[in-house]
Write an enzyme that holds these catalytic residues in place. Structure first.
Site, short mmCIF file in Angstrom:
data_model
loop_
_atom_site.label_atom_id
_atom_site.label_comp_id
_atom_site.label_asym_id
_atom_site.label_seq_id
_atom_site.Cartn_x
_atom_site.Cartn_y
_atom_site.Cartn_z
N ASP A 146 -39.01 7.15 -67.60
CA ASP A 146 -40.23 6.33 -67.45
C ASP A 146 -41.39 7.13 -68.01
OD1 ASP A 146 -38.93 4.21 -66.09
OD2 ASP A 146 -39.12 5.25 -64.18
N ASP A 160 -38.45 -1.91 -68.22
CA ASP A 160 -39.06 -2.52 -67.03
C ASP A 160 -39.99 -3.67 -67.43
OD1 ASP A 160 -37.74 -0.59 -65.50
OD2 ASP A 160 -39.46 0.77 -65.56
#
Length: 192
Positions: A146, A160
């Protein structure tokens, strides 16, 4: 030759009847849209993670839009919001099942909206699954990369974003009354 009520016995009609399925060309076109969206978004996710790992490792946050949007590298062993960090293998298995389910449902796509939605969903699930399969500490236990950081929000990635976009598009299709096969839910059915 004609049967009762004007139906053709030979099957050659001017157009599909109310119970007919969509033409093969239409279904093929929707599958191309689905595959194109899924592949493009998946490649963007994988490449963006590779660049993030290469450029952000051992580096302070990079401000893109002041404090509103920063690049901050995180390796997440859990699910959304870093929950369930001890269940990485379970999340991997659930992701595999989700990819299979999306591909199974995609066979019935008969609408562009559903094709785009399921394409984004497949890209998002497959993107994070790729990290779980091929990143350290090992297969089925890999940590998801991330790197986008907003204030007061968990760090996230392109996969995401794809999953969130898919969720919105799926809700739009449901509220519009469009089924996966492209048919529409009658108003009476929606009111029940």
């Amino acid at each position: 030759m004609q049967a009762a009520r004007g139906a053709s016995l030979t099957g050659d009609q001017d157009g599909p009847g109310p119970d007919a399925t969509r033409p093969t060309g239409s279904r093929a076109r929707h599958l191309v849209v689905f595959a194109g969206v899924a592949l493009t978004a998946y490649v963007v996710d994988v490449v963006s993670k590779a660049v993030a790992v290469d450029r952000l490792a051992d580096r302070p946050d990079v401000e893109l839009v002041g404090d509103l949007l920063k690049l901050h590298l995180v390796r997440n062993p859990g699910a959304a919001f870093s929950t369930g960090t001890g269940y990485t293998e379970l999340f991997s298995l659930l992701s595999v099942a989700a990819v299979v389910a999306i591909l199974w449902v995609a066979r019935r796509i008969g609408s562009t909206g559903w094709a785009v939605a399921l394409g984004f969903l497949l890209a998002g699930v497959a993107g994070n699954l790729t990290d779980r399969m091929f990143r350290a500490p090992g297969p089925m236990r890999g940590h998801v990369v991330d790197f986008f950081m907003l204030p007061h929000w968990p760090v996230f990635n392109v996969a995401d974003i794809c999953i969130d976009v898919a969720a919105v598009l799926i809700l739009v299709q449901v509220f519009r009354g469009v089924r996966i096969d492209g048919s529409r839910v009658e108003r009476e059915e929606r009111g029940r």
